[in-house]
Structures are given as C-alpha cells and as structure tokens.
Write a protein that holds these residues in place. Structure first.
Motif: not given
Length: 465
Positions: A155-166
């Motif tokens: 799940e972390f890998e699935a949202v990693k890009d979004k977390l990086s944007q934040v």
C-alpha cells in the motif's frame, strides 16, 4: 490524589513506564492517566505546582506573542530546564507527575480555567513528545492504545508518489519517509487544516515524524475528560473535606502572582506630591493613570479604587505622611477635611501597616486587578478588560499609542490577552522591548523609571558643542 505512600516510592513506580499507578510513560514522559498513590508534603504540593505554573504561563505568553513552532520548542525546553529539572531523574519525574495533578485540581473548577489548562498542558506535551526518541514515541502510541499500524509495503508503494508530492508542497525533502500510518482524517485536524498530509477516501496518511498529532489528540481528549471528573470530585467531597488545608491553596493558585510583592519601593525610591502628575504621564500604567484622572476630576474614589491606587503609590515610593496629604487634598474638596480624617485616614494608615493588625499590605498584581469586578461608579480594575473599545482606544491615544502598535494591542484585547496588551503598550510608549512581560503595575512603573533614567544619563553624557 490519595496519601498512602512515601513520595520516593512513587518515583520508582512512575519511572517504570507502561502507565503504572503514577501515570508514567515511556522515556520518562508521563501520560497522567491515573492519579498517583503517594504521600506529598504540603510544602511540595504548593511549590511543585508553582514551578509548573511558571512553565505553563511562559508557554501562554509565547503563544500569545505569536512565536513560531521552532521558537516555541526552544522556549518550552528552556522553561522546563529552568523550573522542573532535578539532579535526580526520579525526583524530576516525581515532580512532573505531582505538579500536573495538583494543577489539574486547581484548574478543574470552572470552564474557563479548564480550557486554559487543557490548552497549555497539550502544548507542553506536544513539544516534549517531539524531543522523545522514535522508539519512545512508538511506545507512547502503544500506551495510548492507538489502533493504528504502520502502512503495509504494498500500500505504501501504491501511494508513494502522492506522499512525495505532499512532502515537496510543504517544503520537505522529496525522499519519502518509510513509516506511515493510515488514520481517519478527523483524528488529525491540525494536519488536515494545514494541508500537510495526503488524503484519500476519508483517510489521512500520517508520517512517523507527524505522529505527534495523533498522540496529542488522544492526550487532549483524556485530560479533558479527566478535568470534568476531577471537578465533580472537587465539588462533591474534596472542597469541603479540605477546607482548612488544601482548599485555600487550590483556590489561590489559579490567580497567584509569584513575582516581587513591591510592598516596599525598589532601591528605597521616594516620590513626592509634586512629582505624581509628571510621573503619571511618563511611567504610570494605564490603570493607574485612569484612576488618577478620575480622582482629580471627581475628588473621590470608591473603596476598590482607593485600595488599588493607594497601594500602587505606596509601592512606588509615596511615604505615609505624603499619602495622607495627597488623599486629604483631593477628598477634602468633596467631603471636607474633618470627614476625611474621621472616615478615610484610618484605612490609609492601615494599608501602611500602622493600624489594626499592623499588616504591611502589598500592591495589587495584574492578575488580581484583572479578576476584579468593578461596579457602577467604580474606576479600578484593568482597562484592557473593563473598558469598551472606543474608550480604550481614546485612552491609549492619550498615551501616544497609535497606528500599528495600537491595532496590535486591540487584537490582544479581543483575544483576552490583557497583560500582553499592557506589555505592548509599555513597549510602544518607551520604544523598547519588554521580553519579561508586564505582570505588576509597580513593575511597569519601576522599569519605566529605569529606562527614562538611562536615557537621561545618555543625554547628559553627550559632549556639548
């Protein structure tokens, strides 16, 4: 707080972590969930509370001055070291736990007191939590029984890009932390409001470095409920049972002033009758300027005004003989000298410790003045609290305060930071910073006189041309 064990025994129990009887937490940071079973000397009961109250009031001052988070973190650390540390870590923890529960008793008694205590204790806990190690922080999460687990790798890998944007949007490194928690968004309202988390389908993704928000939310909830329960116990049993011992201390602490009492003027300063009006223009705080104006205008002040203003003048250096002459000169214009001598002179001598029990009465602190409730025809109290906006603006304009400083003062008044409003008035009137804040009218007078003296000496030392 029951009295059953020695206070050194409880230190060991509390220091053990895991939420023992003393409410101790991981890494020495207590969670205050259960009142300790211990024996506390009456002297420690009060002194420990006074030291913690100094920390909380320092935090309140820092917040009302708009200090940034990094400044607040430094301030909290300095306040804690100065007031709460002990060379024996067990004693430090013991003092921490005892002082919290004493102040919980002090501040449970009204909604206003509960709100202030809850806010300051939550802020203190927030900054102390940040100083804990990651391991201690995880242990505290477990102690609060927070039902959140670290985000699974997939799940972390699935949202990693979004977390990086934040992370980039809030000025952090694009390298995303590896530990996140998926929590209902309403659990972290501060992070949501400041857009510091990624939101998806009603959940917020909270980084380990942000987990303080989760813990603080739970801490605040626990303390809020505990304050209500403590208030019920206070009203039902404690207040009456301890009326001759603890109750007077508890009731006094919420309005306590811990600075100099100014019962005697600093540095043996004396003021004369001919100096009073000039000193009022240059060095009296607004409350005292107002009462002098009303005394000159009406040739009378009611009892509350005579006490507040008379004791201030005493602390400023007005001797008894001059005080009698000062009040007689004004009152005799309205009631006559004979009536003044019969009805008013005694109370003036009494304030100077020359009548009755010979008590040397002390000038009123800001807290005592703010808590006053002036009636119709009264002129005592705190102008920042008791004046309407139009009258306060006019009074400040007469002191030479206008423009941006005036608006800052009015903003503090609207937010009920009355002492800070007085501090800002002092700074605007004297052109200097007052980092200690104004806590007493006689402090205002004394510091004003010192500033003016320094300025006069600087002028006199300049070479003549």
């Amino acid at each position: 707080m029951e009295i059953v064990r020695s206070h050194r025994q409880i230190a060991a129990a509390a220091a053990g972590g895991g939420g023992g009887d003393g409410g101790g937490g991981a890494g020495g940071l207590p969670t205050y969930r259960v009142a300790p079973q211990l024996e506390v000397r009456l002297e420690e009961f009060e002194l420990f509370a006074i030291d913690r109250l100094g920390v909380l009031k320092g935090i309140a001052d820092g917040l009302s001055r708009g200090k940034r988070p990094e400044e607040m973190e430094k301030l909290v650390n300095e306040l804690w070291k100065a007031r709460m540390r002990h060379q024996d870590p067990a004693e430090t923890l013991n003092k921490d736990i005892i002082s919290h529960f004493v102040l919980r008793l002090v501040y449970c008694r009204t909604e206003e007191l509960r709100k202030w205590f809850l806010s300051m204790e939550t802020t203190l806990f927030r900054y102390r939590f940040r100083l804990e190690s990651p391991e201690s922080q995880r242990m505290l999460m477990s102690e609060f029984q927070l039902p959140y687990k670290a985000l699974p790798h997939l799940e972390f890998e699935a949202v990693k890009d979004k977390l990086s944007q934040v992370a980039r949007s809030i000025g952090q490194s694009a390298t995303v932390e590896s530990v996140f928690f998926k929590v209902p968004f309403e659990e972290v309202p501060d992070l949501v409001a400041s857009r510091r988390v990624f939101l998806s389908k009603g959940y917020a993704y909270v980084a380990m470095s942000q987990v303080v928000s989760l813990v603080v939310t739970q801490f605040r909830c626990n303390i809020s409920k505990a304050l209500v329960l403590t208030n019920r116990k206070w009203m039902a049993t404690i207040k009456e049972q301890e009326k001759d011992r603890l109750t007077p201390i508890v009731e006094a602490l919420s309005n306590a002033y811990f600075g100099p009492d100014y019962s005697q003027p600093k540095d043996a300063v004396e003021i004369s009758l001919k100096d009073i009006d000039q000193l009022a223009r240059t060095s009296f705080p607004l409350c005292m300027r107002h009462m002098l104006e009303k005394l000159r205008e009406n040739h009378h002040l009611k009892h509350g005004g005579r006490m507040q203003f008379g004791l201030f003048l005493k602390g400023a250096g007005l001797k008894l003989e001059y005080a009698l002459s000062f009040w007689r000169a004004e009152f005799s214009q309205k009631v006559g000298s004979e009536r003044f001598d019969k009805e008013y002179a005694y109370s003036i001598r009494h304030n100077y410790g020359k009548e009755g029990k010979r008590t040397d009465y002390t000038p009123y602190s800001c807290q005592k003045i703010i808590s006053a409730t002036p009636g119709v025809g009264d002129h005592h109290g705190c102008p920042y609290r008791h004046f309407g906006e139009e009258n306060l603006r006019a009074a400040l304009n007469k002191m030479g305060v206008s423009g941006h400083p005036l608006e800052e003062i009015m903003d503090k008044v609207k937010n009920r930071h009355y002492q800070l409003a007085c501090t800002l008035t002092f700074e605007a009137a004297h052109g200097v910073s007052c980092d200690t804040g104004i806590n007493h009218p006689n402090q205002y007078f004394s510091e004003s006189q010192n500033i003016l003296k320094t300025k006069n000496q600087a002028v006199q030392s300049q070479p003549t041309t």
